[in-house]
Design an enzyme around this catalytic site. Structure first.
Site, PDB file in Angstrom:
ATOM      1  N   HIS A  16     -17.269 -40.804 -35.991  1.00 24.15           N
ATOM      2  CA  HIS A  16     -16.682 -40.002 -37.064  1.00 24.15           C
ATOM      3  C   HIS A  16     -15.182 -39.830 -36.821  1.00 24.15           C
ATOM      4  O   HIS A  16     -14.538 -39.017 -37.464  1.00 24.15           O
ATOM      5  CB  HIS A  16     -17.380 -38.634 -37.141  1.00 24.15           C
ATOM      6  CG  HIS A  16     -18.816 -38.721 -37.571  1.00 24.15           C
ATOM      7  ND1 HIS A  16     -19.252 -38.401 -38.836  1.00 24.15           N
ATOM      8  CD2 HIS A  16     -19.914 -39.131 -36.894  1.00 24.15           C
ATOM      9  CE1 HIS A  16     -20.562 -38.590 -38.918  1.00 24.15           C
ATOM     10  NE2 HIS A  16     -20.989 -39.034 -37.747  1.00 24.15           N
ATOM     11  N   ASN A  17     -14.648 -40.597 -35.847  1.00 21.91           N
ATOM     12  CA  ASN A  17     -13.238 -40.494 -35.490  1.00 21.91           C
ATOM     13  C   ASN A  17     -12.457 -41.566 -36.280  1.00 21.91           C
ATOM     14  O   ASN A  17     -12.631 -42.764 -36.057  1.00 21.91           O
ATOM     15  CB  ASN A  17     -13.124 -40.725 -33.969  1.00 21.91           C
ATOM     16  CG  ASN A  17     -11.695 -40.731 -33.473  1.00 21.91           C
ATOM     17  OD1 ASN A  17     -10.783 -41.155 -34.159  1.00 21.91           O
ATOM     18  ND2 ASN A  17     -11.515 -40.264 -32.248  1.00 21.91           N
ATOM     19  N   GLU A  47     -24.433 -34.290 -30.613  1.00 24.02           N
ATOM     20  CA  GLU A  47     -23.676 -33.641 -29.553  1.00 24.02           C
ATOM     21  C   GLU A  47     -23.648 -34.561 -28.331  1.00 24.02           C
ATOM     22  O   GLU A  47     -24.673 -35.165 -27.985  1.00 24.02           O
ATOM     23  CB  GLU A  47     -24.360 -32.313 -29.196  1.00 24.02           C
ATOM     24  CG  GLU A  47     -23.412 -31.345 -28.528  1.00 24.02           C
ATOM     25  CD  GLU A  47     -24.147 -30.116 -28.012  1.00 24.02           C
ATOM     26  OE1 GLU A  47     -23.720 -29.560 -26.997  1.00 24.02           O
ATOM     27  OE2 GLU A  47     -25.187 -29.768 -28.629  1.00 24.02           O
ATOM     28  N   ASP A  76     -17.738 -44.696 -26.708  1.00 22.01           N
ATOM     29  CA  ASP A  76     -17.381 -43.441 -26.053  1.00 22.01           C
ATOM     30  C   ASP A  76     -16.227 -43.767 -25.124  1.00 22.01           C
ATOM     31  O   ASP A  76     -16.281 -44.738 -24.365  1.00 22.01           O
ATOM     32  CB  ASP A  76     -18.545 -42.816 -25.286  1.00 22.01           C
ATOM     33  CG  ASP A  76     -18.259 -41.326 -25.061  1.00 22.01           C
ATOM     34  OD1 ASP A  76     -18.215 -40.582 -26.068  1.00 22.01           O
ATOM     35  OD2 ASP A  76     -18.041 -40.914 -23.912  1.00 22.01           O
ATOM     36  N   GLY A 158      -5.035 -39.670 -30.776  1.00 23.52           N
ATOM     37  CA  GLY A 158      -5.375 -39.027 -29.503  1.00 23.52           C
ATOM     38  C   GLY A 158      -4.196 -38.952 -28.542  1.00 23.52           C
ATOM     39  O   GLY A 158      -3.109 -38.483 -28.887  1.00 23.52           O
ATOM     40  N   ASP A 160      -2.466 -41.380 -27.259  1.00 20.40           N
ATOM     41  CA  ASP A 160      -1.606 -42.579 -27.261  1.00 20.40           C
ATOM     42  C   ASP A 160      -0.125 -42.290 -26.961  1.00 20.40           C
ATOM     43  O   ASP A 160       0.496 -43.060 -26.219  1.00 20.40           O
ATOM     44  CB  ASP A 160      -1.723 -43.316 -28.606  1.00 20.40           C
ATOM     45  CG  ASP A 160      -2.959 -44.194 -28.670  1.00 20.40           C
ATOM     46  OD1 ASP A 160      -3.535 -44.513 -27.610  1.00 20.40           O
ATOM     47  OD2 ASP A 160      -3.364 -44.577 -29.789  1.00 20.40           O
ATOM     48  N   LYS A 180      -1.012 -52.728 -29.382  1.00 19.40           N
ATOM     49  CA  LYS A 180      -2.002 -51.949 -28.630  1.00 19.40           C
ATOM     50  C   LYS A 180      -3.254 -52.796 -28.386  1.00 19.40           C
ATOM     51  O   LYS A 180      -3.802 -52.822 -27.278  1.00 19.40           O
ATOM     52  CB  LYS A 180      -2.353 -50.646 -29.376  1.00 19.40           C
ATOM     53  CG  LYS A 180      -3.409 -49.827 -28.645  1.00 19.40           C
ATOM     54  CD  LYS A 180      -3.743 -48.510 -29.320  1.00 19.40           C
ATOM     55  CE  LYS A 180      -4.914 -47.831 -28.603  1.00 19.40           C
ATOM     56  NZ  LYS A 180      -5.391 -46.612 -29.264  1.00 19.40           N
ATOM     57  N   HIS A 185      -8.188 -50.742 -23.823  1.00 26.20           N
ATOM     58  CA  HIS A 185      -9.537 -50.583 -23.280  1.00 26.20           C
ATOM     59  C   HIS A 185     -10.600 -50.967 -24.309  1.00 26.20           C
ATOM     60  O   HIS A 185     -11.551 -51.656 -24.016  1.00 26.20           O
ATOM     61  CB  HIS A 185      -9.729 -49.118 -22.828  1.00 26.20           C
ATOM     62  CG  HIS A 185      -9.291 -48.104 -23.857  1.00 26.20           C
ATOM     63  ND1 HIS A 185      -8.061 -48.146 -24.458  1.00 26.20           N
ATOM     64  CD2 HIS A 185      -9.935 -47.047 -24.419  1.00 26.20           C
ATOM     65  CE1 HIS A 185      -7.959 -47.156 -25.331  1.00 26.20           C
ATOM     66  NE2 HIS A 185      -9.080 -46.478 -25.328  1.00 26.20           N
ATOM     67  N   ARG A 186     -10.357 -50.537 -25.570  1.00 28.99           N
ATOM     68  CA  ARG A 186     -11.344 -50.824 -26.620  1.00 28.99           C
ATOM     69  C   ARG A 186     -11.375 -52.323 -26.918  1.00 28.99           C
ATOM     70  O   ARG A 186     -12.446 -52.911 -27.109  1.00 28.99           O
ATOM     71  CB  ARG A 186     -10.980 -50.000 -27.874  1.00 28.99           C
ATOM     72  CG  ARG A 186     -12.061 -49.937 -28.930  1.00 28.99           C
ATOM     73  CD  ARG A 186     -11.845 -48.773 -29.894  1.00 28.99           C
ATOM     74  NE  ARG A 186     -11.969 -47.491 -29.224  1.00 28.99           N
ATOM     75  CZ  ARG A 186     -10.939 -46.706 -28.910  1.00 28.99           C
ATOM     76  NH1 ARG A 186      -9.708 -47.042 -29.221  1.00 28.99           N
ATOM     77  NH2 ARG A 186     -11.152 -45.570 -28.275  1.00 28.99           N
TER      78      ARG A 186
HETATM   79  P1  IMP Z   1     -15.277 -39.451 -27.869  1.00 33.53           P
HETATM   80  O1  IMP Z   1     -15.486 -40.868 -27.401  1.00 33.53           O
HETATM   81  O2  IMP Z   1     -15.736 -39.236 -29.259  1.00 33.53           O
HETATM   82  O3  IMP Z   1     -15.804 -38.470 -26.883  1.00 33.53           O
HETATM   83  O4  IMP Z   1     -13.715 -39.198 -27.981  1.00 33.53           O
HETATM   84  C1  IMP Z   1     -12.850 -39.865 -27.150  1.00 33.53           C
HETATM   85  C2  IMP Z   1     -11.494 -39.188 -27.133  1.00 33.53           C
HETATM   86  O5  IMP Z   1     -10.731 -39.862 -26.121  1.00 33.53           O
HETATM   87  C3  IMP Z   1     -10.704 -39.342 -28.416  1.00 33.53           C
HETATM   88  O6  IMP Z   1     -10.857 -38.262 -29.277  1.00 33.53           O
HETATM   89  C4  IMP Z   1      -9.282 -39.402 -27.883  1.00 33.53           C
HETATM   90  O7  IMP Z   1      -8.854 -38.129 -27.610  1.00 33.53           O
HETATM   91  C5  IMP Z   1      -9.419 -40.097 -26.548  1.00 33.53           C
HETATM   92  N1  IMP Z   1      -9.209 -41.536 -26.721  1.00 33.53           N
HETATM   93  C6  IMP Z   1     -10.138 -42.522 -26.653  1.00 33.53           C
HETATM   94  N2  IMP Z   1      -9.585 -43.715 -26.915  1.00 33.53           N
HETATM   95  C7  IMP Z   1      -8.286 -43.463 -27.163  1.00 33.53           C
HETATM   96  C8  IMP Z   1      -7.210 -44.314 -27.525  1.00 33.53           C
HETATM   97  O8  IMP Z   1      -7.334 -45.528 -27.707  1.00 33.53           O
HETATM   98  N3  IMP Z   1      -6.039 -43.689 -27.682  1.00 33.53           N
HETATM   99  C9  IMP Z   1      -5.843 -42.366 -27.516  1.00 33.53           C
HETATM  100  N4  IMP Z   1      -6.817 -41.530 -27.217  1.00 33.53           N
HETATM  101  C10 IMP Z   1      -8.042 -42.078 -27.033  1.00 33.53           C
END
Ligand code: IMP
Length: 199
Positions: A16-17, A47, A76, A158, A160, A180, A185-186
């Site tokens: 949902h991000n 959750e 994640d 986030g 970045d 990027k 990582h992704r």
């Molecule tokens: P979750 O995986 O939903 O628990 O959220 C991961 C959190 O890690 C995100 O909301 C960001 O705050 C941070 N995060 C993960 N990947 C990135 C990225 O590529 N850039 C910046 N922040 C990241």
């Protein structure tokens, strides 16, 4: 051999991000999958109760696959700082609070670092691809770099703006999406997934 995702199949993106969704859609690129978001299907956001990235990625992907009856992909991920023993790590999103205030989250990292001279930091992404029958494949990617203060740049999401990957002068916040993607990582986790699961 990893379970294959056949061309033309529907794939639920169990996130949902909006920042992640944008990157994942770009990373899937020309691979022939028909992508639908968990939000678009009205699926709830589970959750994150597990203590590690793999556990939470699995939990999100399995919840979406079970609810939708379709293969589902979850990421994640988190920002880890060496001098903070890897924090915020799995709770990276939580440090931003209910208002998703990443200015505040970055400020907390800076405050907790105090006068520490060790600025090493890294991002981790674990991707989980789950099928409705419970089968799951996991892939991990990591990028090392260092904390930058004050934060720089308006790209990405986030943390970045406060992270520069090894060897780069720019933060991820200052890089466009393509730059990027070259190291992230992704993207690294995705390269493994594409290699293993797409014929
Ligand atoms: P979750 O995986 O939903 O628990 O959220 C991961 C959190 O890690 C995100 O909301 C960001 O705050 C941070 N995060 C993960 N990947 C990135 C990225 O590529 N850039 C910046 N922040 C990241």
């Amino acid at each position: 051999m990893a379970r294959q995702l056949t061309p033309g199949s529907r794939l639920v993106l169990a996130s949902h991000n909006p920042g992640k969704l944008k990157e994942i859609i770009a990373l899937l690129g020309s691979h022939q999958v028909d992508v639908v978001s968990a939000g678009g299907l009205g699926l709830p956001e589970p959750e994150e109760t597990e203590p590690d990235f793999a556990g939470n990625a699995r939990l999100k992907a399995v919840a979406a696959a079970t609810a939708s009856g379709l293969p589902s992909l979850a990421d994640d991920s988190g920002f880890c700082v060496a001098a903070l023993d890897g924090a915020p790590g799995v709770v990276s999103a939580r440090w931003a609070g209910p208002n998703k205030d990443f200015g505040a989250a970055m400020g907390r990292v800076h405050r907790e670092l105090g006068t520490a001279t060790d600025k090493r930091a890294w991002f981790i992404s674990v991707l989980a691809l789950a099928w409705p029958d419970g089968h799951v494949e996991l892939f991990e990617g990591r990028i090392d770099g260092h904390v930058v203060w004050p934060p720089r740049g308006l790209h990405g999401f986030g943390y970045d703006p406060m992270f520069a990957p090894e060897g780069a002068a720019k933060t991820y916040g200052e890089m466009d999406a393509a730059d990027k993607k070259a190291t992230s990582h992704r993207a690294r986790a995705f390269a493994k997934l594409l290699d293993a699961c797409f014929t």
